[in-house]
Design an enzyme around this catalytic site. Structure first.
Site, PDB file in Angstrom:
ATOM      1  CD  GLU A  35      44.378  50.867 -23.194  1.00 41.05           C
ATOM      2  OE1 GLU A  35      45.597  50.868 -23.425  1.00 41.05           O
ATOM      3  OE2 GLU A  35      43.522  50.503 -24.020  1.00 41.05           O
ATOM      4  NE  ARG A  57      57.535  48.671 -18.896  1.00 37.63           N
ATOM      5  CZ  ARG A  57      56.258  48.908 -19.185  1.00 37.63           C
ATOM      6  NH1 ARG A  57      55.925  49.980 -19.860  1.00 37.63           N
ATOM      7  NH2 ARG A  57      55.317  48.073 -18.814  1.00 37.63           N
ATOM      8  CE  LYS A 113      47.830  47.689 -18.635  1.00 38.66           C
ATOM      9  NZ  LYS A 113      46.984  48.873 -18.685  1.00 38.66           N
TER      10      LYS A 113
HETATM   11  P1  ATP Z   1      51.307  47.313 -19.894  1.00 37.19           P
HETATM   12  O1  ATP Z   1      52.450  47.230 -20.840  1.00 37.19           O
HETATM   13  O2  ATP Z   1      51.400  46.424 -18.736  1.00 37.19           O
HETATM   14  O3  ATP Z   1      49.971  47.262 -20.557  1.00 37.19           O
HETATM   15  P2  ATP Z   1      50.996  50.068 -19.920  1.00 37.19           P
HETATM   16  O4  ATP Z   1      52.097  51.034 -19.880  1.00 37.19           O
HETATM   17  O5  ATP Z   1      50.358  49.884 -21.227  1.00 37.19           O
HETATM   18  O6  ATP Z   1      51.467  48.744 -19.275  1.00 37.19           O
HETATM   19  P3  ATP Z   1      49.073  51.700 -18.712  1.00 37.19           P
HETATM   20  O7  ATP Z   1      47.798  51.328 -18.089  1.00 37.19           O
HETATM   21  O8  ATP Z   1      49.032  52.463 -19.980  1.00 37.19           O
HETATM   22  O9  ATP Z   1      49.873  50.383 -18.884  1.00 37.19           O
HETATM   23  O10 ATP Z   1      50.032  52.423 -17.680  1.00 37.19           O
HETATM   24  C1  ATP Z   1      49.642  53.463 -16.853  1.00 37.19           C
HETATM   25  C2  ATP Z   1      50.872  54.150 -16.363  1.00 37.19           C
HETATM   26  O11 ATP Z   1      51.692  53.235 -15.645  1.00 37.19           O
HETATM   27  C3  ATP Z   1      51.708  54.716 -17.490  1.00 37.19           C
HETATM   28  O12 ATP Z   1      52.064  56.030 -17.170  1.00 37.19           O
HETATM   29  C4  ATP Z   1      52.888  53.818 -17.553  1.00 37.19           C
HETATM   30  O13 ATP Z   1      54.009  54.538 -17.955  1.00 37.19           O
HETATM   31  C5  ATP Z   1      53.010  53.303 -16.118  1.00 37.19           C
HETATM   32  N1  ATP Z   1      53.622  51.973 -16.081  1.00 37.19           N
HETATM   33  C6  ATP Z   1      53.210  50.867 -16.720  1.00 37.19           C
HETATM   34  N2  ATP Z   1      54.054  49.847 -16.501  1.00 37.19           N
HETATM   35  C7  ATP Z   1      55.041  50.321 -15.698  1.00 37.19           C
HETATM   36  C8  ATP Z   1      56.228  49.756 -15.117  1.00 37.19           C
HETATM   37  N3  ATP Z   1      56.582  48.482 -15.324  1.00 37.19           N
HETATM   38  N4  ATP Z   1      56.986  50.543 -14.335  1.00 37.19           N
HETATM   39  C9  ATP Z   1      56.647  51.820 -14.107  1.00 37.19           C
HETATM   40  N5  ATP Z   1      55.561  52.409 -14.626  1.00 37.19           N
HETATM   41  C10 ATP Z   1      54.750  51.683 -15.416  1.00 37.19           C
HETATM   42 MG    MG Z   2      49.715  51.803 -22.140  1.00 36.22          MG
END
Ligand code: ATP
Ligand code: MG
Length: 574
Positions: free
Chosen positions: A42, A266, A276
């Protein structure tokens, strides 16, 4: 004999884990003919080390099985999204060394997703609810108690369709209505209790402008986007496991192609935050100097810190995929960084806490000035192709203050009165006396050198117990050097009491010193990585360096404080 036999062994196979095993089975059964994965960030912030794992996994899996991997901006919520993030994400994925087969935007599917919503309404599988968000939340029930049906749940199809179209046309205000899937308010999985599909948000979207005022929820968009792109294996983190039934319900109810969602743990690393939202708080509160602050776990930050992308990918591959969340030791990540740098970083000499060393018997040149000699210095003993450079050596040098002690304890083998040491690539020098200021502080050490030890060895075979680094005082350049440490004092800042991780910020996470560096570093380019001999690995900062005024960041220490600590058993870096 052994070597010859080994070279005939087959190439190591692609890694084996529950995701790859599943893919192999799908290829064998014929359910899948070509693997298609995606990385779906995102664009509401910068990518961090956790994303590096998701990126490495989805792109590597596609490559290993001869498939494709898309980059998809999951831009369904304009509230926090921005074009700035879209651009940065593309750049950061490329920096890691991956390239997408196609770039897509969820927002480009809004028309299709909306058409599908009308289909569900027509099938009696979705309805418009007039209740406000808190009423909907309150009627959802709990893990032990079923939810209650909305009074609007049994609206006739025609009315639902009319209201949905009015929502889309902007005739209702934010929060006045939502579209919900009609599943089961008593379902044991709370995500299945009539989840919201669309909400009204009269907001400008960075890609679709003001064309839309209803935006799909994550669950109502993600599987549909995967389906449109023909994703075969939709890899995501564990928190989406409980969303999979809904993901599948939407595809089944629409009768559209249904990808296989597979969840993995994760990535968490000690001393780092991987959210984020939390990273944004650090930036907005000015606790760090932006998203690319070298202490940030963002890919931008790690890059400015000097972390090579190859090391990050090697680390992500090494930790592999798991089904249970856990935290990796930072020492393991640093091991991969150091391993790459050891093989690739050029060696240079720099003095960060200078003490003058005067060679009393150094010759005077023809001009009456001290003679200057160019000594040949190896660029990287680990890499025979790295060659050598010439470093000016003269009668007045700077050494590290910590390499001299006037009254050394027994286990100190470096320079001390009466003691002889080797100057790296130069000569043996022996300390004859010290100069002191009025307070008695040592301001210079005086030595004699042995001209026969040029290059660092004595023809008579005599040994010294230490080799120290140096720069020539008249030739050294002056540079700002930033010494970094963990951003947090606790290895687990995410579980700070009351969520207050700011309390755990390390006040010593950045220390700035002025160093004296060998002259060749004056032409270092931004992003170039070095080992400052005997000190640490450093990178020339691309952002703050100016011609003639380079800035260096400490990437990682030379020694593995982590392994040592493991041996000591106290868990503290040595
Ligand atoms: P955040 O909580 O930091 O906002 P998010 O999951 O909302 O992370 P996205 O931009 O939606 O961030 O994530 C894109 C992809 O990266 C998703 O498929 C998510 O599962 C993966 N991802 C995010 N954080 C991690 C992590 N700590 N380890 C592995 N994969 C991750
Ligand atoms: Mg997300």
């Amino acid at each position: 004999m052994v070597l010859a036999a080994m070279s005939q062994l087959p190439e190591p196979e692609a890694p084996s884990d529950f995701i790859r095993d599943r893919i192999r089975a799908d290829l064998q059964s014929g359910r899948v003919t070509q693997v298609v994965t995606r990385f779906p960030p995102e664009p509401n912030g910068y990518l961090h080390i956790g994303h590096a794992k998701a990126i490495t996994l989805s792109f590597s899996v596609a490559k290993e099985f001869g498939g494709r991997c898309n980059l998809r901006m999951d831009d369904t919520n304009p509230a926090a999204e921005d074009q700035e993030y879209v651009d940065a994400i593309k750049e950061d994925v490329r920096w890691l060394g991956f390239d997408w087969d196609a770039l897509y935007y969820a927002a480009d599917y809004f028309d299709q997703i909306y058409a599908w919503a009308e289909q569900l309404v027509e099938k009696g599988l979705a309805y418009v609810d007039d209740q406000h968000a808190d009423a909907i939340a309150a009627s959802r029930g709990t893990l032990t108690a079923p939810g209650t049906n909305s009074p609007f749940r049994d609206r006739p199809v025609a009315e639902n369709l009319r209201l949905l179209r009015e929502m889309k046309a902007g005739e209702w205000k934010d929060g006045e209505k939502v579209l919900r899937a009609k599943i089961d308010m008593a379902h044991p999985n709370l995500n299945m209790r009539d989840p919201v599909m669309y909400r009204i948000r009269k907001m400008h979207h960075q890609r679709t402008g003001d064309r839309w005022c209803i935006y799909p929820m994550y669950d109502w968009a993600h599987g549909q986007c995967d389906s449109i792109e023909g994703i075969t294996h939709s890899l995501c983190t564990l928190e989406f496991e409980h969303h999979r039934p809904l993901y599948e319900w939407f595809c089944d109810s629409l009768g559209i192609y249904k990808p296989q969602q597979i969840e993995f743990a994760r990535l968490n690393v000690e001393y780092m935050l991987t959210s984020k939202r939390k990273l944004l708080l650090l930036v907005e509160g000015k606790h760090v100097d932006g998203w690319d602050d070298p202490r940030m776990p963002t890919l931008r930050g790690l890059r400015r810190r000097g972390y090579p992308p190859e090391a990050l990918v090697a680390f992500c591959k090494h930790v592999g995929v798991a089904k249970v969340n856990g935290t990796h030791e930072i020492g393991l990540l640093e091991f991969f960084v150091r391993d790459w740098l050891n093989k690739n970083a050029l060696r240079r000499m720099a003095v960060l806490d200078p003490l003058k060393l005067v060679i009393e018997n150094w010759p005077v040149g023809a001009s009456g000035q001290p003679h200057v000699e160019m000594v040949s210095a190896q660029n990287n003993p680990e890499d025979p192709n790295a060659g050598a450079r010439e470093v000016p050596f003269s009668g007045e040098l700077l050494i590290e203050r910590s390499d001299f002690m006037e009254n050394p304890p027994k286990d100190f083998f470096r320079l001390a009165p009466g003691r002889e040491v080797r100057l790296r690539f130069g000569y043996f020098v022996k300390c004859t006396s010290v100069d002191k200021d009025a307070q008695g502080h040592v301001t210079a050490v005086r030595c004699t050198y042995d001209p026969a030890t040029k290059g660092g060895n004595a023809p008579d075979g005599r040994k010294v117990k230490a080799t120290i680094h140096w720069v020539s005082a008249a030739h050294a350049i002056d540079a700002e050097v930033r010494l970094y440490d963990h951003l947090f004092t606790s290895p687990d800042p995410a579980s700070a009491d009351g969520g207050d991780f700011l309390r755990l910020l390390n006040p010593q996470s950045e220390r700035i010193v002025r160093g004296r560096l060998e002259p060749s570093l004056g032409s270092a380019r931004g992003g170039e990585r070095f080992q400052f001999e005997r000190l640490a690995y450093f990178v020339c900062d691309a952002k703050d360096s100016r011609p003639g005024a380079p800035v260096f960041h400490r990437t990682v220490a030379l020694k593995d404080g982590w392994q040592k600590a493991q041996k000591k058993g106290d868990g503290k870096p040595a």
